[in-house]
Design a protein around this motif. Structure first.
Motif, PDB file in Angstrom:
ATOM      1  N   PRO A 186      -3.581  56.393  -3.143  1.00  0.00           N
ATOM      2  CA  PRO A 186      -2.586  55.306  -3.229  1.00  0.00           C
ATOM      3  C   PRO A 186      -2.630  54.594  -4.580  1.00  0.00           C
ATOM      4  CG  PRO A 186      -3.755  55.228  -1.125  1.00  0.00           C
ATOM      5  CD  PRO A 186      -4.448  56.258  -1.962  1.00  0.00           C
ATOM      6  N   ASN A 187      -3.832  54.414  -5.126  1.00  0.00           N
ATOM      7  CA  ASN A 187      -3.947  53.728  -6.415  1.00  0.00           C
ATOM      8  C   ASN A 187      -3.250  54.495  -7.529  1.00  0.00           C
ATOM      9  OD1 ASN A 187      -5.345  51.557  -5.399  1.00  0.00           O
ATOM     10  ND2 ASN A 187      -7.367  52.410  -5.857  1.00  0.00           N
ATOM     11  N   PHE A 188      -3.367  55.846  -7.478  1.00  0.00           N
ATOM     12  CA  PHE A 188      -2.670  56.619  -8.505  1.00  0.00           C
ATOM     13  C   PHE A 188      -1.166  56.422  -8.387  1.00  0.00           C
ATOM     14  CE2 PHE A 188      -0.192  60.379  -9.596  1.00  0.00           C
ATOM     15  CZ  PHE A 188      -0.430  60.424 -10.959  1.00  0.00           C
ATOM     16  N   PHE A 189      -0.645  56.457  -7.152  1.00  0.00           N
ATOM     17  CA  PHE A 189       0.801  56.313  -6.994  1.00  0.00           C
ATOM     18  C   PHE A 189       1.261  54.945  -7.469  1.00  0.00           C
ATOM     19  CE2 PHE A 189       4.775  55.503  -4.757  1.00  0.00           C
ATOM     20  CZ  PHE A 189       5.465  56.680  -5.024  1.00  0.00           C
ATOM     21  N   LEU A 190       0.499  53.907  -7.151  1.00  0.00           N
ATOM     22  CA  LEU A 190       0.882  52.567  -7.590  1.00  0.00           C
ATOM     23  C   LEU A 190       0.843  52.451  -9.108  1.00  0.00           C
ATOM     24  CD1 LEU A 190      -0.983  50.449  -4.866  1.00  0.00           C
ATOM     25  CD2 LEU A 190       1.489  50.817  -5.081  1.00  0.00           C
ATOM     26  N   SER A 191      -0.150  53.102  -9.746  1.00  0.00           N
ATOM     27  CA  SER A 191      -0.204  53.074 -11.207  1.00  0.00           C
ATOM     28  C   SER A 191       0.916  53.896 -11.825  1.00  0.00           C
ATOM     29  CB  SER A 191      -1.561  53.583 -11.697  1.00  0.00           C
ATOM     30  OG  SER A 191      -1.695  54.978 -11.463  1.00  0.00           O
ATOM     31  N   LEU A 192       1.360  54.927 -11.088  1.00  0.00           N
ATOM     32  CA  LEU A 192       2.432  55.790 -11.575  1.00  0.00           C
ATOM     33  C   LEU A 192       3.757  55.036 -11.642  1.00  0.00           C
ATOM     34  CD1 LEU A 192       3.491  58.697 -12.264  1.00  0.00           C
ATOM     35  CD2 LEU A 192       3.857  58.986  -9.808  1.00  0.00           C
ATOM     36  N   VAL A 193       4.052  54.245 -10.619  1.00  0.00           N
ATOM     37  CA  VAL A 193       5.363  53.594 -10.537  1.00  0.00           C
ATOM     38  C   VAL A 193       5.304  52.124 -10.923  1.00  0.00           C
ATOM     39  CG1 VAL A 193       6.152  55.179  -8.746  1.00  0.00           C
ATOM     40  CG2 VAL A 193       5.038  53.041  -8.081  1.00  0.00           C
ATOM     41  N   GLY A 194       4.106  51.623 -11.299  1.00  0.00           N
ATOM     42  CA  GLY A 194       3.980  50.224 -11.652  1.00  0.00           C
ATOM     43  C   GLY A 194       4.401  49.936 -13.082  1.00  0.00           C
ATOM     44  N   GLU A 195       5.014  48.817 -13.298  1.00  0.00           N
ATOM     45  CA  GLU A 195       5.449  48.429 -14.639  1.00  0.00           C
ATOM     46  C   GLU A 195       4.233  48.123 -15.507  1.00  0.00           C
ATOM     47  OE1 GLU A 195       8.068  48.064 -17.550  1.00  0.00           O
ATOM     48  OE2 GLU A 195       8.758  48.310 -15.468  1.00  0.00           O
ATOM     49  N   GLY A 196       4.119  48.832 -16.640  1.00  0.00           N
ATOM     50  CA  GLY A 196       3.035  48.565 -17.577  1.00  0.00           C
ATOM     51  C   GLY A 196       1.695  49.076 -17.149  1.00  0.00           C
ATOM     52  N   ALA A 197       1.650  49.908 -16.093  1.00  0.00           N
ATOM     53  CA  ALA A 197       0.363  50.432 -15.621  1.00  0.00           C
ATOM     54  C   ALA A 197       0.324  51.932 -15.801  1.00  0.00           C
ATOM     55  CB  ALA A 197       0.166  50.081 -14.146  1.00  0.00           C
ATOM     56  N   GLY A 198      -0.875  52.470 -15.751  1.00  0.00           N
ATOM     57  CA  GLY A 198      -1.043  53.915 -15.700  1.00  0.00           C
ATOM     58  C   GLY A 198      -1.013  54.628 -17.024  1.00  0.00           C
ATOM     59  N   ASP A 199      -1.003  53.922 -18.156  1.00  0.00           N
ATOM     60  CA  ASP A 199      -0.902  54.590 -19.445  1.00  0.00           C
ATOM     61  C   ASP A 199      -2.237  54.661 -20.190  1.00  0.00           C
ATOM     62  OD1 ASP A 199       1.892  55.006 -19.261  1.00  0.00           O
ATOM     63  OD2 ASP A 199       2.216  52.909 -19.765  1.00  0.00           O
ATOM     64  N   ALA A 200      -3.320  54.324 -19.502  1.00  0.00           N
ATOM     65  CA  ALA A 200      -4.604  54.230 -20.194  1.00  0.00           C
ATOM     66  C   ALA A 200      -5.455  55.490 -20.078  1.00  0.00           C
ATOM     67  CB  ALA A 200      -5.396  53.042 -19.638  1.00  0.00           C
ATOM     68  N   ASN A 201      -4.985  56.503 -19.402  1.00  0.00           N
ATOM     69  CA  ASN A 201      -5.770  57.721 -19.231  1.00  0.00           C
ATOM     70  C   ASN A 201      -5.890  58.428 -20.577  1.00  0.00           C
ATOM     71  OD1 ASN A 201      -6.868  60.194 -18.578  1.00  0.00           O
ATOM     72  ND2 ASN A 201      -5.690  60.402 -16.695  1.00  0.00           N
ATOM     73  N   ILE A 202      -7.097  58.438 -21.121  1.00  0.00           N
ATOM     74  CA  ILE A 202      -7.263  58.971 -22.480  1.00  0.00           C
ATOM     75  C   ILE A 202      -7.028  60.469 -22.560  1.00  0.00           C
ATOM     76  CG2 ILE A 202      -8.857  57.134 -23.118  1.00  0.00           C
ATOM     77  CD1 ILE A 202     -11.131  59.200 -22.788  1.00  0.00           C
ATOM     78  N   SER A 203      -7.142  61.182 -21.449  1.00  0.00           N
ATOM     79  CA  SER A 203      -7.014  62.637 -21.503  1.00  0.00           C
ATOM     80  C   SER A 203      -5.566  63.107 -21.426  1.00  0.00           C
ATOM     81  CB  SER A 203      -7.788  63.271 -20.343  1.00  0.00           C
ATOM     82  OG  SER A 203      -7.116  63.052 -19.111  1.00  0.00           O
ATOM     83  N   ARG A 204      -4.647  62.220 -21.085  1.00  0.00           N
ATOM     84  CA  ARG A 204      -3.291  62.620 -20.711  1.00  0.00           C
ATOM     85  C   ARG A 204      -2.513  63.225 -21.877  1.00  0.00           C
ATOM     86  NH1 ARG A 204      -1.435  58.101 -17.826  1.00  0.00           N
ATOM     87  NH2 ARG A 204      -2.321  59.103 -15.994  1.00  0.00           N
ATOM     88  N   PRO A 205      -1.982  64.452 -21.705  1.00  0.00           N
ATOM     89  CA  PRO A 205      -1.097  65.036 -22.727  1.00  0.00           C
ATOM     90  C   PRO A 205       0.311  64.485 -22.578  1.00  0.00           C
ATOM     91  CG  PRO A 205      -1.352  66.561 -20.914  1.00  0.00           C
ATOM     92  CD  PRO A 205      -2.213  65.369 -20.579  1.00  0.00           C
ATOM     93  N   TYR A 206       1.206  64.913 -23.449  1.00  0.00           N
ATOM     94  CA  TYR A 206       2.609  64.528 -23.367  1.00  0.00           C
ATOM     95  C   TYR A 206       3.399  65.650 -22.684  1.00  0.00           C
ATOM     96  CZ  TYR A 206       1.674  60.777 -26.728  1.00  0.00           C
ATOM     97  OH  TYR A 206       1.184  59.651 -27.347  1.00  0.00           O
TER      98      TYR A 206
END
Length: 552
Positions: A186-206
């Motif tokens: 649930p936390n991942f989903f909330l970070s996915l659709v939350g305003e200003g959240a979920g962009d801190a994952n350092i490993s994430r590609p584009y």
């Protein structure tokens, strides 16, 4: 569960893109986060490890129905899909309410996932109880989930569009947050659709920028001065991400492959923090690319052993710079990103541990420009592609941003003409999903000493009407059955197209081909007119590679 089954039905029954997006928007708006994230998990093609072998499901369902084994088998043969066969044959139970009342996450976290470590009796108890508590549609979806065969006709782009509409976030933001590995919490989903959240994952590609195939003449694109041509490499598309002192190598399929290609991951040690490169991992030896089949030897290994590193050395051919010193560069024009990338690689060349250039082995190379003063001159240079083990040319508009997915007008792939062979249909098997009741998986043979030997398998290239015609032919002209495979009369001739060819001791014909597909149904040819293995082998005789590949 009832809500998820309803979503599946709506997606499966509709051919309209807007209807599918609307159905997913309703689901994400109505389902709680703990259910929404599991729905997202399956809609994006992810699936947990299958907890129960299909043979056990077959046996348990057969016993519950009380049907003779042969009759159950005939039902399966008629339907062509085990999940649908079981869902249809098992009768509805009066115990429908308890199971249907469970939320989706409970079905998965309390039933499906725990079955992986259970004994057979406990597994069977859960499966049969679930069948009793679900109606036909629910049983069908449940069967698809536990067999790992859940598929529905939506692309990831449509899922992203639905999430964007449900959350109010830009599609590009949602797509970026979905990249890489994530757990269905649930936390991942909330970070996915939350305003200003979920962009801190350092490993994430584009999200990767993809090219459209060029169908017409390149001159229709306008002046050649507005474009940059590069070789179209035949390797593994990847992004090299270096942030917060850590390095990650991601494939285009969003698989973390750092351990498979440690020499590529090693490059990150020398990059400025907050750098993301886009490029192609290539097997490379003696100043030229090796065949893709050589690279495949490393693709299947989770960890590369020392001998494999020596036998199949790889390099990263870099062609784009997406992030530099923590700044997102994707909106800048390609010409500017390319210039920054070139300067970065020049700086890397100052490190003895990083090998950049054409002299000796290299870990990283800059994808070279293919210079030409006119489209006609570029077309002549493209003719050398096959001798260099590349697939043709990439055409990139100099002012193009780095966009998500395929957007016409920015990047084009101008591939060389494929190899073609005329072959005879000799085996057929049923497809999967919506084609489970049709014979759509074909094996083709070529002649060798008066006999047809299997040469290639192909699953695409025919339209719906042609598929129905071939299916009818297979049913009328079956000679033998070997499980799901039917041997058919060797009468139908097809032109097969494929990208690469090489010798192989793993195939009966002694030949392996890459990306085979049906190009044409040759109604004008008889089986004896098909190619021989000798004529196929002639395709192996290529001119020697050019002495310079143009890499730095």
């Amino acid at each position: 569960m009832k809500r998820f089954v309803q979503l599946y039905s709506e997606l499966d029954e509709s051919n309209r893109t807007t209807s599918k997006v609307d159905a997913m928007v309703r689901y994400f708006n109505e389902a709680p986060p703990e259910d929404s994230v599991w729905g997202l998990y399956f809609l994006t093609g992810r699936r947990p490890k299958r907890p129960v072998p299909v043979t056990k499901l077959w046996a348990w369902a057969n016993e519950l129905t009380g049907l003779p084994a042969w009759l159950f088998g005939e039902c399966y043969d008629a339907v062509g899909d085990l999940a649908e066969t079981i869902a249809t044959i098992l009768p509805d139970s009066p115990d429908l309410v308890p199971g249907r009342g469970l939320p989706l996450h409970r079905w998965l976290e309390d039933r499906l996932l725990p079955m992986q470590g259970m004994d057979e009796a406990s597994q069977r108890e859960i499966v049969e109880r679930s069948w009793r508590e679900l109606d036909r549609n629910g049983r069908f979806v449940w069967n698809k989930l536990i067999t790992g065969a859940f598929r529905v006709g939506v692309s990831q782009d449509l899922v992203i569009r639905a999430l964007s509409q449900a959350s109010g976030l830009p599609s590009a933001t949602v797509a970026h947050r979905l990249m890489g590995q994530w757990e269905p919490t649930p936390n991942f989903f909330l970070s996915l659709v939350g305003e200003g959240a979920g962009d801190a994952n350092i490993s994430r590609p584009y999200p990767f920028c993809l090219a459209h195939p060029l169908a017409g003449a390149p001159s229709a694109l306008g002046p050649i001065e507005q474009w940059q041509a590069e070789w179209k490499w035949d390797g593994i598309r990847c992004q090299l991400v270096h942030r917060a002192g850590q390095t990650f190598v991601w494939s285009r399929g969003e698989e973390l492959i750092s351990e498979r290609f440690p020499e590529v991951a090693e490059i990150g040690t020398f990059l400025p923090d907050g750098t993301v490169l886009d490029g192609e991992i290539m097997a490379w030896r003696e100043e030229k690319p090796m065949m893709f089949a050589d690279l495949q030897k490393r693709i299947g290994r989770k960890i590369a052993v020392k001998k494999l590193l020596t036998d199949v050395p790889v390099v990263l051919v870099a062609f784009d710079l997406l992030e530099f010193e923590n700044e997102d560069l994707r909106k800048r024009p390609y010409l500017e990103r390319r210039s920054l990338l070139s300067r970065l690689l020049e700086q890397l060349a100052g490190h003895e541990e990083v090998r950049v250039g054409t002299r000796g082995p290299a870990q990283i190379r800059l994808s070279p420009k293919v210079e030409a003063a006119s489209w006609e001159e570029l077309a002549k240079k493209r003719e050398a592609s096959r001798s260099m083990n590349v697939e043709g040319l990439m055409l990139k508009r100099l002012d193009s941003p780095y966009v998500m997915g395929r957007k016409k007008g920015y990047w084009w792939k101008w591939k060389i003409q494929p190899f073609t062979v005329d072959a005879v249909l000799i085996y057929a098997a049923r497809g999967s999903g919506i084609r489970a009741s049709l014979y759509t998986d074909y094996t083709f043979g070529v002649w060798r000493e008066g006999e047809l030997v299997p040469f290639a398998k192909a699953y695409s290239g025919l339209n719906d009407d042609e598929i129905r015609q071939v299916d009818a032919f297979v049913r009328r002209n079956t000679l033998e059955k070997f499980g799901p495979v039917r041997t058919v009369k060797p009468e139908l001739v097809f032109e097969l197209a494929f990208e690469g060819i090489q010798l192989s001791n793993r195939h009966k014909s002694g030949i392996a081909v890459r990306f085979p597909r049906i190009a044409n149904w040759r109604h004008d040819k008889k089986p004896e007119d098909a190619d021989s293995i000798e004529s196929v082998r002639e395709l192996l005789q290529r001119p020697a590679p050019t002495p310079q590949s143009g890499c730095l």
